[in-house]
Scaffold this active site. Structure first.
Site, short mmCIF file in Angstrom:
data_model
loop_
_atom_site.label_atom_id
_atom_site.label_comp_id
_atom_site.label_asym_id
_atom_site.label_seq_id
_atom_site.Cartn_x
_atom_site.Cartn_y
_atom_site.Cartn_z
N CYS A 216 0.83 -1.21 0.00
CA CYS A 216 0.00 0.00 0.00
C CYS A 216 0.86 1.26 0.00
O CYS A 216 0.85 2.07 0.94
CB CYS A 216 -0.94 -0.01 1.20
SG CYS A 216 -2.14 -1.35 1.11
N TYR B 75 21.47 -6.57 -3.21
CA TYR B 75 20.69 -5.52 -2.59
C TYR B 75 19.20 -5.68 -2.83
O TYR B 75 18.47 -4.71 -3.00
CB TYR B 75 21.17 -4.13 -3.04
CG TYR B 75 22.61 -3.91 -2.68
CD1 TYR B 75 22.99 -3.70 -1.36
CD2 TYR B 75 23.60 -3.96 -3.66
CE1 TYR B 75 24.32 -3.53 -1.02
CE2 TYR B 75 24.94 -3.79 -3.31
CZ TYR B 75 25.29 -3.58 -2.00
OH TYR B 75 26.60 -3.42 -1.65
#
Length: 429
Positions: free
Chosen positions: A357, A385
Site C-alpha cells: 500500500c 541488494y
C-alpha cells in the site's frame, strides 16, 4: 542473447538463456522451479557467481591479495559459503554480519570489519574471534577501538578508510567517496590520523582503505582514487608509519540496462599497471567486491495477479513488491523484466507494481509486455541488494531462495510464514 517475441529485445546475463520458449537458469527451467516452490522466488546461478569471482582472481593472479566479498550485497548463508569455499574472505559492516560470516565457515583472519558505527560490543566480539582488520572511519572510532582492545590486552589491526573526494558518478545514495558523504576520514587529515593510530598501545596499523561508491561503470574514478591513495601512502610512510596492505574497496557496477562497466580482470590490469608504475607493486592488495559478484547471478520470479488498464497508466500487478525488491523504490533503479515464456501477441505498455500500500511500490515503469494474469515474470539482476534489504512491510513474508548448480536446485532459504514473523511478539495480558 536477444528476444523479440512478445517483448522488446532484451539482453540476458550469462547463464540465463531461452530454450524451447522457456527462460532457463543453467540447466533448469525457471517456470518449473516457480511451480514447485511458489512465488515470489529468488533463484541464483552458482556458475554466474563463480564466473564473476573468477574475473577478479584472474586479474589479481600472481599478486599478494585477498578478495573479501562485501556481504551486505547478499548475505544468505549458502551464497557466503559458495564464495568462501572459492577462496574469498568477507567484508562485514555489523555484528550480525560477523555471526553470519562465522556461520558460513570463513577464517576469522579473512574478515574485514567496515562501517561508520561500530559499537563497543561489536568491537569486542570481533577482537575475540581474531578478525583480520578493522577499517576505521573516524578519529573517535580509533580512540574507542584502542580503549576496547587495551581492556582485552590486545592490539586491534587497523586500516584507516580515506575519503579521497573522488566523484564515482553514481547515484547519490550509493556514493561514498565525496567530502559530503559520511564515510571515511578527509584526505587532508589522514597523515595526522595515522600518526595518532601508531601512538595508540591498543592499535596495530596494517593498511590503508578506500571505497568511493557502488555501481561504478567507468575505470577513471578508480584510477583517480588510486593516485590519491598512493600519494597518501608515501606521505604516511615518510611520517614513519609503514603500510603493509592497500585496500581499494569495491563498487564495480553490473549491466542493469545497457550499462558497460569494465570487466574486473581488465580493470585490474590497468590498476596494477599504475600500482607498478608508482612503485607499490609489492604491497598486498585487498578488495571488497559485492554487487559485481552476485548482482547478475540472481532473478526474482513473480506471478502476474491482475491487469488493470487505465486512462493514463496501465498497471500490471504482481505478487512481488517493494519489500522483496527495494531497489526501484529506494534508488529509482532499473531492472529488466522478462516473461518466463514470452507470448507472440502484441505488447502493451505497463507499469509493473506490487501489492504493498504505497505508490512507491513499483518494480518497473513503462514496460512493453505481452502478458495475462497467471503468467510468470523474471525481474533480472536481482542478486544484490534485494534479498539482503528485504523486509516484512505489510506483514509480508520474505521470499524463498534457491541456488542452482547445473541441473540441481537447492532450497537455501525457506519461505517465511506469518507464524515466523509473529514468534518474537507478545500480546498484552
Amino acid at each position: 542473447m536477444s528476444i523479440t517475441s512478445g517483448a522488446a529485445p532484451t539482453t540476458l546475463p550469462p547463464f540465463f538463456t531461452f530454450h524451447n520458449g522457456q527462460l532457463m537458469v543453467e540447466g533448469l527451467a525457471l517456470n518449473a522451479l516457480a511451480q514447485q516452490h511458489g512465488t515470489p522466488l529468488f533463484v541464483y546461478s552458482k556458475a554466474a557467481i563463480l564466473a564473476a569471482l573468477g574475473a577478479y582472481q584472474r586479474g589479481l593472479a600472481g599478486r599478494a591479495h585477498q578478495i573479501c566479498y562485501a556481504m551486505k550485497a547478499n548475505s544468505t548463508l549458502a551464497i557466503l559459503q559458495t564464495l568462501v569455499r572459492a577462496g574469498c574472505g568477507l567484508d562485514i559492516v555489523s555484528g550480525g554480519e560477523l555471526e553470519r560470516a562465522l556461520a558460513a565457515g570463513v577464517e576469522p583472519c579473512k574478515i574485514i570489519f567496515s562501517g561508520v558505527g561500530k559499537t563497543r560490543a561489536e568491537m569486542r566480539r570481533a577482537l575475540d574471534v581474531g578478525i583480520g582488520c578493522f577499517n576505521v572511519e573516524s578519529r573517535a572510532e580509533l580512540d574507542v577501538l584502542n580503549e576496547v582492545a587495551r581492556s582485552m590486552s590486545l592490539r586491534a589491526p587497523v586500516s584507516v578508510r580515506v575519503n579521497p573526494n573522488v566523484d564515482a558518478k553514481t547515484h547519490p545514495y550509493i556514493s561514498t567517496g565525496l567530502k559530503g558523504n559520511k564515510f571515511g576520514i578527509a584526505h587532508e587529515d589522514v597523515v595526522d590520523t595515522y600518526r595518532h593510530a601508531a601512538s595508540c598501545a591498543g592499535l596495530r596499523v596494517v593498511g590503508i582503505d578506500c571505497h568511493i561508491g557502488s555501481q561504478i561503470t567507468q575505470a577513471e574514478p578508480y584510477l583517480d582514487a588510486m593516485d590519491r591513495i598512493l600519494d597518501l601512502v608515501q606521505a604516511i610512510e615518510t611520517a614513519g608509519v609503514p603500510i603493509a596492505h592497500i585496500d581499494f574497496g569495491g563498487g564495480l557496477g553490473i549491466d542493469y540496462n545497457g550499462d558497460t562497466p569494465p570487466e574486473a580482470d581488465a580493470l585490474w590490469l590497468r590498476l596494477l599497471h599504475k600500482l607498478d608504475t608508482r612503485g607499490y607493486g609489492d604491497r598486498k592488495i585487498f578488495i571488497e567486491p559485492g554487487r559485481s559478484l552476485v548482482g547478475n547471478a540472481g532473478v526474482c520470479v513473480t506471478e502476474v495477479l491482475y491487469l488493470k488498464p487505465g486512462e493514463q497508466k496501465n498497471f500490471l500487478i504482481v505478487d512481488a513488491a517493494m519489500n522483496d525488491l527495494p531497489r526501484p523504490a529506494m534508488y529509482q533503479a532499473f531492472h529488466q523484466i522478462v516473461p518466463l515464456a514470452p507470448r507472440s501477441e502484441p505488447t502493451a505498455v505497463w507499469d509493473v507494481v506490487g501489492p504493498v500500500c504505497e505508490s512507491g511500490d513499483w518494480l518497473g515503469r513503462d514496460r512493453a509486455l505481452a502478458v495475462q494474469a497467471g503468467d510468470l515474470l523474471a525481474v533480472m539482476s536481482a542478486g544484490a541488494y534485494c534479498m539482503s534489504m528485504a523486509s516484512n512491510y505489510n506483514t509480508r513474508g520474505r521470499a524463498a531462495e534457491l541456488l542452482v548448480d547445473g541441473e540441481t536446485a537447492t532450497l537455501i532459504r525457506a519461505r517465511e510464514s506469518a507464524t515466523d514473523q509473529l514468534r518474537f511478539e507478545s500480546l498484552l495480558p
